[in-house]
Design an enzyme around this catalytic site. Structure first.
Site, PDB file in Angstrom:
ATOM      1  N   LYS A  79      -3.843  10.176 -18.584  1.00  0.00           N
ATOM      2  CA  LYS A  79      -4.280   9.160 -17.607  1.00  0.00           C
ATOM      3  C   LYS A  79      -5.398   8.296 -18.191  1.00  0.00           C
ATOM      4  O   LYS A  79      -5.435   7.085 -17.997  1.00  0.00           O
ATOM      5  CB  LYS A  79      -4.775   9.890 -16.349  1.00  0.00           C
ATOM      6  CG  LYS A  79      -4.755   9.051 -15.116  1.00  0.00           C
ATOM      7  CD  LYS A  79      -4.886   9.895 -13.871  1.00  0.00           C
ATOM      8  CE  LYS A  79      -3.584  10.634 -13.590  1.00  0.00           C
ATOM      9  NZ  LYS A  79      -3.615  11.369 -12.325  1.00  0.00           N
ATOM     10  N   ASN A  96      -3.915  10.534   2.751  1.00  0.00           N
ATOM     11  CA  ASN A  96      -3.990  11.794   1.999  1.00  0.00           C
ATOM     12  C   ASN A  96      -5.248  12.536   2.421  1.00  0.00           C
ATOM     13  O   ASN A  96      -6.023  12.058   3.245  1.00  0.00           O
ATOM     14  CB  ASN A  96      -3.949  11.527   0.492  1.00  0.00           C
ATOM     15  CG  ASN A  96      -5.105  10.668   0.038  1.00  0.00           C
ATOM     16  OD1 ASN A  96      -6.260  11.085   0.121  1.00  0.00           O
ATOM     17  ND2 ASN A  96      -4.811   9.453  -0.398  1.00  0.00           N
ATOM     18  N   LYS A 134       5.662  -0.303  17.468  1.00  0.00           N
ATOM     19  CA  LYS A 134       5.821   1.129  17.207  1.00  0.00           C
ATOM     20  C   LYS A 134       7.314   1.449  17.028  1.00  0.00           C
ATOM     21  O   LYS A 134       8.145   1.030  17.843  1.00  0.00           O
ATOM     22  CB  LYS A 134       5.231   1.920  18.382  1.00  0.00           C
ATOM     23  CG  LYS A 134       5.247   3.396  18.152  1.00  0.00           C
ATOM     24  CD  LYS A 134       4.611   4.144  19.311  1.00  0.00           C
ATOM     25  CE  LYS A 134       4.807   5.635  19.104  1.00  0.00           C
ATOM     26  NZ  LYS A 134       4.457   6.417  20.267  1.00  0.00           N
ATOM     27  N   ASP A 193      -0.311   5.416  -4.011  1.00  0.00           N
ATOM     28  CA  ASP A 193       0.433   4.724  -5.063  1.00  0.00           C
ATOM     29  C   ASP A 193       1.420   3.715  -4.488  1.00  0.00           C
ATOM     30  O   ASP A 193       1.748   2.731  -5.130  1.00  0.00           O
ATOM     31  CB  ASP A 193       1.186   5.759  -5.919  1.00  0.00           C
ATOM     32  CG  ASP A 193       0.212   6.584  -6.743  1.00  0.00           C
ATOM     33  OD1 ASP A 193      -0.734   5.986  -7.298  1.00  0.00           O
ATOM     34  OD2 ASP A 193       0.357   7.826  -6.811  1.00  0.00           O
ATOM     35  N   LYS A 233      -4.850   4.337 -18.521  1.00  0.00           N
ATOM     36  CA  LYS A 233      -5.675   3.408 -17.733  1.00  0.00           C
ATOM     37  C   LYS A 233      -6.727   2.729 -18.595  1.00  0.00           C
ATOM     38  O   LYS A 233      -7.461   1.865 -18.120  1.00  0.00           O
ATOM     39  CB  LYS A 233      -6.314   4.146 -16.565  1.00  0.00           C
ATOM     40  CG  LYS A 233      -5.270   4.822 -15.682  1.00  0.00           C
ATOM     41  CD  LYS A 233      -5.680   4.941 -14.260  1.00  0.00           C
ATOM     42  CE  LYS A 233      -4.567   5.659 -13.488  1.00  0.00           C
ATOM     43  NZ  LYS A 233      -4.568   5.354 -12.073  1.00  0.00           N
ATOM     44  N   PRO A 241      -1.353  -1.982  -6.243  1.00  0.00           N
ATOM     45  CA  PRO A 241      -2.047  -2.282  -7.500  1.00  0.00           C
ATOM     46  C   PRO A 241      -2.874  -1.088  -7.938  1.00  0.00           C
ATOM     47  O   PRO A 241      -3.393  -0.347  -7.095  1.00  0.00           O
ATOM     48  CB  PRO A 241      -2.953  -3.464  -7.141  1.00  0.00           C
ATOM     49  CG  PRO A 241      -3.084  -3.445  -5.662  1.00  0.00           C
ATOM     50  CD  PRO A 241      -1.845  -2.782  -5.116  1.00  0.00           C
ATOM     51  N   ASP A 242      -2.975  -0.877  -9.236  1.00  0.00           N
ATOM     52  CA  ASP A 242      -3.844   0.183  -9.766  1.00  0.00           C
ATOM     53  C   ASP A 242      -5.227  -0.431  -9.966  1.00  0.00           C
ATOM     54  O   ASP A 242      -5.442  -1.245 -10.862  1.00  0.00           O
ATOM     55  CB  ASP A 242      -3.279   0.727 -11.084  1.00  0.00           C
ATOM     56  CG  ASP A 242      -4.049   1.966 -11.538  1.00  0.00           C
ATOM     57  OD1 ASP A 242      -5.302   1.930 -11.508  1.00  0.00           O
ATOM     58  OD2 ASP A 242      -3.398   2.959 -11.909  1.00  0.00           O
ATOM     59  N   ILE A 243      -6.160  -0.044  -9.102  1.00  0.00           N
ATOM     60  CA  ILE A 243      -7.489  -0.680  -9.084  1.00  0.00           C
ATOM     61  C   ILE A 243      -8.227  -0.386 -10.386  1.00  0.00           C
ATOM     62  O   ILE A 243      -8.767  -1.292 -11.035  1.00  0.00           O
ATOM     63  CB  ILE A 243      -8.305  -0.183  -7.870  1.00  0.00           C
ATOM     64  CG1 ILE A 243      -7.530  -0.441  -6.582  1.00  0.00           C
ATOM     65  CG2 ILE A 243      -9.673  -0.851  -7.826  1.00  0.00           C
ATOM     66  CD1 ILE A 243      -8.068   0.277  -5.357  1.00  0.00           C
ATOM     67  N   PHE A 298     -11.056   9.173 -11.982  1.00  0.00           N
ATOM     68  CA  PHE A 298     -10.944  10.576 -11.556  1.00  0.00           C
ATOM     69  C   PHE A 298      -9.483  10.982 -11.599  1.00  0.00           C
ATOM     70  O   PHE A 298      -8.602  10.165 -11.343  1.00  0.00           O
ATOM     71  CB  PHE A 298     -11.460  10.748 -10.117  1.00  0.00           C
ATOM     72  CG  PHE A 298     -12.911  11.137 -10.069  1.00  0.00           C
ATOM     73  CD1 PHE A 298     -13.893  10.216 -10.375  1.00  0.00           C
ATOM     74  CD2 PHE A 298     -13.285  12.427  -9.728  1.00  0.00           C
ATOM     75  CE1 PHE A 298     -15.233  10.555 -10.346  1.00  0.00           C
ATOM     76  CE2 PHE A 298     -14.625  12.797  -9.682  1.00  0.00           C
ATOM     77  CZ  PHE A 298     -15.598  11.857  -9.997  1.00  0.00           C
TER      78      PHE A 298
HETATM   79  O1  C5P Z   1      -2.890   7.630 -11.203  1.00  0.00           O
HETATM   80  P1  C5P Z   1      -3.824   8.422 -10.385  1.00  0.00           P
HETATM   81  O2  C5P Z   1      -3.817   8.064  -8.928  1.00  0.00           O
HETATM   82  O3  C5P Z   1      -3.712   9.911 -10.552  1.00  0.00           O
HETATM   83  O4  C5P Z   1      -5.263   8.049 -10.993  1.00  0.00           O
HETATM   84  C1  C5P Z   1      -6.434   8.434 -10.416  1.00  0.00           C
HETATM   85  C2  C5P Z   1      -7.545   7.480 -10.774  1.00  0.00           C
HETATM   86  O5  C5P Z   1      -7.101   6.116 -10.681  1.00  0.00           O
HETATM   87  C3  C5P Z   1      -8.693   7.559  -9.794  1.00  0.00           C
HETATM   88  O6  C5P Z   1      -9.873   7.173 -10.473  1.00  0.00           O
HETATM   89  C4  C5P Z   1      -8.288   6.530  -8.742  1.00  0.00           C
HETATM   90  O7  C5P Z   1      -9.415   6.075  -8.007  1.00  0.00           O
HETATM   91  C5  C5P Z   1      -7.682   5.440  -9.582  1.00  0.00           C
HETATM   92  N1  C5P Z   1      -6.590   4.698  -8.919  1.00  0.00           N
HETATM   93  C6  C5P Z   1      -6.789   3.383  -8.594  1.00  0.00           C
HETATM   94  N2  C5P Z   1      -5.773   2.657  -8.014  1.00  0.00           N
HETATM   95  C7  C5P Z   1      -4.584   3.225  -7.760  1.00  0.00           C
HETATM   96  C8  C5P Z   1      -4.373   4.575  -8.077  1.00  0.00           C
HETATM   97  C9  C5P Z   1      -5.405   5.278  -8.647  1.00  0.00           C
HETATM   98  O8  C5P Z   1      -7.890   2.864  -8.825  1.00  0.00           O
HETATM   99  N3  C5P Z   1      -3.623   2.500  -7.196  1.00  0.00           N
END
Ligand code: C5P
Length: 404
Positions: free
Chosen positions: A341, A212, A291, A281, A345, A309-311, A327
Site C-alpha cells: 500500500k 464502517n 426511500k 472505496d 500510494k 477518489p483515493d484521497i 494508515f
Molecule cells: O486502500 P486503503 O483504504 O486500505 O488505504 C488506507 C489508507 O488510504 C488510509 O490512510 C486512508 O485514509 C487512505 N484512503 C484515502 N482515500 C480512499 C481510501 C483510503 O485517503 N478512498
C-alpha cells in the site's frame, strides 16, 4: 485523556474567590487522573465558595490557606511550595488576584508564592464581563502576558450574574487540555497538519447508507497530539460521536467525495497530511431520491457502484505534496499489505495496525513502514500512541517543508 500524560508533574493549583471555584473540583480530578500531583492553595475568599475539605479529598493532599500555617516546619510555605512546582496554575483567577499579580503584590500565601516562584505561571481568569472588560483588568492582563504569564481563556457565554459575555472561566475539561498542551514538547511548532478521521457514510437513499466501524478515536487522538505539539491542526472528520480536541479546527463531512474535496481545498497550506479515515472505496452511482420500498413481488434491490477518489493517493500525487502519512487497517498479512500500500500510494510513511480488530477500542498496536524498514511501537492506549507517532513524524520531516 491519556493515561498519566502528566506523570511526574507537580502542580500548585491556586484558587481565588469566585463562583467558578466549583469547576476546580472537576479540574483537580482530571489533573490527578492525568498523573499530576496537585497541591491546592486557596485564598481566604476561595474558601467561601468551596471547602478545603473537598479540595483535600480530591487532590489527596492537605490544602494550604494561610501563610501562618503551623504545619510547615520552617514557616516558609511560600518558598517550599513554589520550589517543588513544575508550574503554578491560578484557577479561578479573580479580577483582584490578576491585579495583585500584575503589581507583584505579596499579601497572602498564594500571592507570595507566585512572587517567590521560579517556575511557569498559568492563570485562568473568571469574572463578570464588565470586570473583564474594565481597562484596568485589560491593562493587568497585558502586563501579565508581557511578564511571560500564560493566560488561558476566558470563555464567552452565560454568567452566574445573569449576564452574557466574555469572562467566564474555561470549563474544567478545556482547562485540563490547555494545561496538558502547555507541558507537551513543541515538536511541531509552526507546522500545519491536515488530517482525516473516522468513517465515511455513502448514502443509498435518504435514510440508508454504507459505512464502517471506524470510531475516529485514533485520528482524533493524533489531532490532539499534533495540536499539543504546537501545530495548527485542521481535522476533516466523517460521522463520529467525538468531541473536537481543544484548539483544533474541525470540518465535518459525510461522504468520501466530500472528504476528498475538503482535503483538496486545504492541502496547499499543509506541511503534513495524515490520512487516518477509513474511507469507503465505493459509492452507489445513483442515490435514490426517495426511500427504497419493498415491492409486492419482494424483488431484491440492486445497486451498481463507482469507485471513490483515493484521497491519500491524490495528495501524494500533488506537485508539492506535504509529508503524507497513510494508515492500513488489515485483518491479516499486515507486513505484505502495508508495504504494498505504501508503494502504491507513493507515501513516505505508512502506519499499519490490526485494523478491524482495533476499531472502537482504546488500545492499539502500530507498526511504521517506510523505505528504510519497519519500526514497531509498543501496544498502548491511542492517546499515548498518538503522542509517540507525532514524535516519530516530527523526526522524519524534511526541513524544506518549513518553506513550502
Ligand atoms: O486502500 P486503503 O483504504 O486500505 O488505504 C488506507 C489508507 O488510504 C488510509 O490512510 C486512508 O485514509 C487512505 N484512503 C484515502 N482515500 C480512499 C481510501 C483510503 O485517503 N478512498
Amino acid at each position: 485523556m491519556a493515561t498519566a500524560e502528566l506523570a511526574g508533574k507537580h502542580l500548585v493549583l491556586g484558587m481565588t474567590g469566585g463562583i467558578a471555584c466549583y469547576k476546580i473540583a472537576e479540574l483537580t480530578r482530571l489533573l490527578v487522573k492525568g498523573g499530576a500531583t496537585v497541591q491546592v492553595v486557596m485564598t481566604e475568599a476561595a474558601t467561601q465558595f468551596i471547602t478545603p475539605v473537598t479540595m483535600q479529598a480530591l487532590s489527596g493532599r492537605p490544602v494550604y490557606t494561610s501563610q501562618w500555617d503551623g504545619r510547615v516546619p520552617n514557616n516558609m510555605a511560600h518558598i517550599d511550595l513554589s520550589r517543588e512546582a513544575d508550574a503554578i496554575v491560578i484557577a479561578p483567577a479573580s479580577t483582584d488576584f490578576l491585579a495583585k499579580l500584575a503589581h507583584g503584590m505579596a499579601d497572602d500565601l498564594l500571592s507570595t508564592l507566585c512572587v517567590a516562584r521560579d517556575c511557569p505561571l498559568l492563570v485562568v481568569p473568571a469574572m463578570n464581563r464588565q470586570m473583564w472588560q474594565n481597562p484596568a483588568t485589560q491593562r493587568n492582563v497585558t502586563q501579565l502576558r508581557g511578564d511571560g504569564v500564560d493566560v488561558l481563556g476566558p470563555d464567552s457565554g452565560p454568567q452566574a450574574c445573569g449576564e452574557t459575555g466574555d469572562g467566564r472561566m474555561l470549563e474544567a475539561a478545556a482547562t485540563y487540555e490547555a494545561i496538558a498542551a502547555f507541558f507537551a514538547p513543541k515538536l511541531l511548532a509552526g507546522r500545519r497538519v491536515l488530517l482525516t478521521a473516522g468513517p465515511t457514510f455513502e448514502p443509498l437513499d435518504p435514510v440508508r447508507g454504507i459505512t464502517n466501524r471506524s470510531s475516529g478515536k485514533m485520528g482524533f487522538a493524533l489531532a490532539r497530539a499534533a495540536q499539543q505539539a504546537g501545530a495548527d491542526v485542521h481535522l476533516v472528520a466523517g460521522p463520529v460521536a467525538l468531541d473536537t480536541p481543544w484548539g483544533v479546527i474541525r470540518e465535518d463531512v459525510q461522504t468520501a467525495q466530500q472528504m476528498h474535496d475538503a482535503v483538496m481545498r486545504s492541502v496547499a497550506d499543509a506541511d503534513i497530511f495524515i490520512g487516518v479515515a477509513a474511507v469507503a472505496d465505493w459509492r452507489v452511482d445513483h442515490v435514490s431520491e426517495h426511500k427504497i420500498k419493498k415491492t409486492a413481488d419482494r424483488a431484491l434491490p440492486s445497486f451498481s457502484f463507482v469507485e471513490n477518489p483515493d484521497i491519500l493517493a491524490s495528495v501524494a500525487k500533488l506537485a508539492h505534496p506535504p509529508f503524507a502519512v497513510g494508515f492500513a487497517a488489515e485483518s491479516g498479512d499486515l507486513d505484505v499489505h502495508a508495504e504494498e500500500k505504501r508503494l502504491r500510494k507513493n507515501v513516505p510513511l505508512l502506519i499499519g495496525n490490526l485494523g478491524p480488530l482495533t476499531f472502537g477500542l482504546d488500545d492499539n498496536e502500530i507498526i511504521l513502514y517506510e523505505a528504510g524498514g519497519v519500526t514497531r511501537l509498543p501496544r498502548a492506549d491511542k492517546q499515548t500512541l498518538a503522542r509517540a507517532l507525532i514524535a516519530e513524524i516530527a523526526k522524519r520531516l524534511p526541513d524544506t517543508s518549513l518553506i513550502r
